[in-house]
Write a protein that holds these residues in place. Structure first.
Motif, mmCIF file in Angstrom:
data_model
loop_
_atom_site.group_PDB
_atom_site.id
_atom_site.type_symbol
_atom_site.label_atom_id
_atom_site.label_comp_id
_atom_site.label_asym_id
_atom_site.label_seq_id
_atom_site.Cartn_x
_atom_site.Cartn_y
_atom_site.Cartn_z
ATOM 1 N N ALA A 135 0.841 -1.194 0.000
ATOM 2 C CA ALA A 135 0.000 0.000 0.000
ATOM 3 C C ALA A 135 0.874 1.241 0.000
ATOM 4 C CB ALA A 135 -0.917 -0.003 1.206
ATOM 5 N N VAL A 136 0.516 2.192 -0.820
ATOM 6 C CA VAL A 136 1.211 3.474 -0.903
ATOM 7 C C VAL A 136 0.434 4.536 -0.151
ATOM 8 C CG1 VAL A 136 1.974 5.282 -2.480
ATOM 9 C CG2 VAL A 136 2.229 2.874 -3.130
ATOM 10 N N SER A 137 -0.870 4.573 -0.410
ATOM 11 C CA SER A 137 -1.707 5.604 0.198
ATOM 12 C C SER A 137 -3.162 5.171 0.142
ATOM 13 C CB SER A 137 -1.522 6.927 -0.543
ATOM 14 O OG SER A 137 -2.253 7.960 0.073
ATOM 15 N N GLY A 138 -3.955 5.661 1.077
ATOM 16 C CA GLY A 138 -5.368 5.338 1.100
ATOM 17 C C GLY A 138 -6.184 6.521 1.575
ATOM 18 N N ILE A 139 -7.482 6.477 1.273
ATOM 19 C CA ILE A 139 -8.365 7.581 1.648
ATOM 20 C C ILE A 139 -9.755 7.032 1.928
ATOM 21 C CG2 ILE A 139 -8.987 8.077 -0.757
ATOM 22 C CD1 ILE A 139 -8.873 11.096 0.023
ATOM 23 N N SER A 140 -10.403 7.603 2.925
ATOM 24 C CA SER A 140 -11.747 7.163 3.286
ATOM 25 C C SER A 140 -12.765 7.671 2.276
ATOM 26 C CB SER A 140 -12.092 7.668 4.686
ATOM 27 O OG SER A 140 -12.035 9.075 4.720
ATOM 28 N N GLY A 148 -7.313 -1.789 7.698
ATOM 29 C CA GLY A 148 -5.918 -1.974 7.345
ATOM 30 C C GLY A 148 -5.698 -1.693 5.880
ATOM 31 N N TYR A 149 -4.460 -1.708 5.482
ATOM 32 C CA TYR A 149 -4.096 -1.459 4.094
ATOM 33 C C TYR A 149 -3.271 -2.630 3.554
ATOM 34 C CZ TYR A 149 -6.143 3.121 4.317
ATOM 35 O OH TYR A 149 -7.039 4.141 4.423
ATOM 36 N N TYR A 150 -3.900 -3.791 3.574
ATOM 37 C CA TYR A 150 -3.334 -4.964 2.949
ATOM 38 C C TYR A 150 -4.181 -5.298 1.725
ATOM 39 C CZ TYR A 150 -0.821 -5.435 7.331
ATOM 40 O OH TYR A 150 -0.032 -5.206 8.415
ATOM 41 N N PRO A 151 -3.610 -5.970 0.744
ATOM 42 C CA PRO A 151 -4.402 -6.288 -0.457
ATOM 43 C C PRO A 151 -5.725 -6.979 -0.151
ATOM 44 C CG PRO A 151 -2.093 -6.697 -0.889
ATOM 45 C CD PRO A 151 -2.197 -6.348 0.571
ATOM 46 N N GLY A 152 -5.755 -7.825 0.861
ATOM 47 C CA GLY A 152 -6.975 -8.541 1.205
ATOM 48 C C GLY A 152 -8.068 -7.673 1.767
ATOM 49 N N ASP A 153 -7.750 -6.434 2.118
ATOM 50 C CA ASP A 153 -8.749 -5.509 2.646
ATOM 51 C C ASP A 153 -9.563 -4.855 1.539
ATOM 52 O OD1 ASP A 153 -6.283 -4.554 5.045
ATOM 53 O OD2 ASP A 153 -8.063 -5.785 5.418
ATOM 54 N N PHE A 154 -9.180 -5.086 0.272
ATOM 55 C CA PHE A 154 -9.814 -4.410 -0.854
ATOM 56 C C PHE A 154 -10.474 -5.405 -1.795
ATOM 57 C CE2 PHE A 154 -8.593 -0.077 -0.046
ATOM 58 C CZ PHE A 154 -7.630 -0.259 0.918
ATOM 59 N N ASP A 155 -11.566 -4.965 -2.395
ATOM 60 C CA ASP A 155 -12.444 -5.853 -3.149
ATOM 61 C C ASP A 155 -12.313 -5.748 -4.663
ATOM 62 O OD1 ASP A 155 -14.432 -4.580 -0.662
ATOM 63 O OD2 ASP A 155 -13.962 -6.717 -0.705
ATOM 64 N N SER A 156 -11.917 -4.574 -5.144
ATOM 65 C CA SER A 156 -11.838 -4.360 -6.595
ATOM 66 C C SER A 156 -10.504 -3.724 -6.928
ATOM 67 C CB SER A 156 -12.974 -3.456 -7.083
ATOM 68 O OG SER A 156 -14.229 -4.021 -6.792
ATOM 69 N N TRP A 157 -9.979 -4.081 -8.111
ATOM 70 C CA TRP A 157 -8.663 -3.609 -8.527
ATOM 71 C C TRP A 157 -8.680 -3.165 -9.981
ATOM 72 C CZ3 TRP A 157 -4.477 -3.565 -5.178
ATOM 73 C CH2 TRP A 157 -4.680 -4.207 -3.947
ATOM 74 N N GLY A 158 -7.850 -2.163 -10.258
ATOM 75 C CA GLY A 158 -7.623 -1.782 -11.637
ATOM 76 C C GLY A 158 -6.545 -2.654 -12.260
ATOM 77 N N GLN A 159 -6.233 -2.367 -13.513
ATOM 78 C CA GLN A 159 -5.263 -3.183 -14.245
ATOM 79 C C GLN A 159 -3.828 -2.716 -14.017
ATOM 80 O OE1 GLN A 159 -6.797 -0.634 -15.560
ATOM 81 N NE2 GLN A 159 -5.153 0.445 -16.626
ATOM 82 N N GLY A 160 -3.660 -1.550 -13.453
ATOM 83 C CA GLY A 160 -2.330 -1.045 -13.142
ATOM 84 C C GLY A 160 -1.775 -0.110 -14.200
ATOM 85 N N THR A 161 -0.894 0.785 -13.772
ATOM 86 C CA THR A 161 -0.198 1.688 -14.673
ATOM 87 C C THR A 161 1.273 1.723 -14.259
ATOM 88 O OG1 THR A 161 -0.215 3.912 -15.656
ATOM 89 C CG2 THR A 161 -0.737 3.769 -13.305
ATOM 90 N N GLN A 162 2.158 1.656 -15.234
ATOM 91 C CA GLN A 162 3.591 1.581 -14.956
ATOM 92 C C GLN A 162 4.165 2.970 -14.668
ATOM 93 O OE1 GLN A 162 5.835 -1.222 -14.939
ATOM 94 N NE2 GLN A 162 7.223 0.323 -14.069
ATOM 95 N N VAL A 163 4.923 3.059 -13.585
ATOM 96 C CA VAL A 163 5.684 4.262 -13.255
ATOM 97 C C VAL A 163 7.158 3.874 -13.219
ATOM 98 C CG1 VAL A 163 6.197 5.962 -11.471
ATOM 99 C CG2 VAL A 163 3.815 5.351 -11.970
ATOM 100 N N THR A 164 7.956 4.557 -14.017
ATOM 101 C CA THR A 164 9.390 4.292 -14.066
ATOM 102 C C THR A 164 10.143 5.585 -13.801
ATOM 103 O OG1 THR A 164 9.065 2.528 -15.699
ATOM 104 C CG2 THR A 164 11.297 3.390 -15.438
ATOM 105 N N VAL A 165 11.019 5.543 -12.809
ATOM 106 C CA VAL A 165 11.804 6.712 -12.444
ATOM 107 C C VAL A 165 13.266 6.396 -12.738
ATOM 108 C CG1 VAL A 165 12.379 8.367 -10.645
ATOM 109 C CG2 VAL A 165 10.149 7.219 -10.626
#
Length: 125
Positions: A47-52, A106-123
């Motif tokens: 988890a990076v960040s979360g919001i209610s 909590g902010y673990y993957p199992g705490d969340f029900d739906s997911w996007g496909q992801g976007t790549q960030v490269t620094v």
């Protein structure tokens, strides 16, 4: 179930900025707690960040505090992550996630029900 689509990833140099967006379908977005996760090659999703649901509570991983800002626009069904002062260690696929409740314990993957496909960030260094 809400559908999530991330955008805004890309390639930036160290110290640069990016703004990720997550567009959600459906009329229930405003009632969901939301979060951004990331996963680097060979590492676990974190988890990076979360919001209610209404923005009155937020979470940041220690590694991004002071550099990243999460926000949401419930009228636009959109979640954002403003990322400043990016570092090579921020390189990962970033995922948007939704929990079918106003707040998450909590902010673990199992705490969340739906997911996007992801976007790549490269620094790059």
């Amino acid at each position: 179930q809400v559908q999530l689509v991330e955008s805004g990833g890309g390639l930036v140099h160290t110290g640069g900025s990016l703004r990720l967006s997550c567009a959600a379908s459906g009329r229930t977005f405003s009632s969901y707690a939301m979060a951004w996760f990331r996963q680097a090659p060979g590492k676990e999703r974190e988890a990076v960040s979360g919001i209610s649901w209404n923005g009155d509570n937020s979470y940041y991983a220690d590694s991004v505090k002071g550099r990243f800002t999460i926000s949401r626009d419930n009228a636009k069904n959109t979640l954002y992550l403003q990322m400043n002062s990016l570092k090579p260690e921020d390189t990962a696929v970033y995922y948007c996630a939704a929990a079918r409740r106003h707040y998450t314990a909590g902010y673990y993957p199992g705490d969340f029900d739906s997911w996007g496909q992801g976007t790549q960030v490269t620094v790059s260094s």
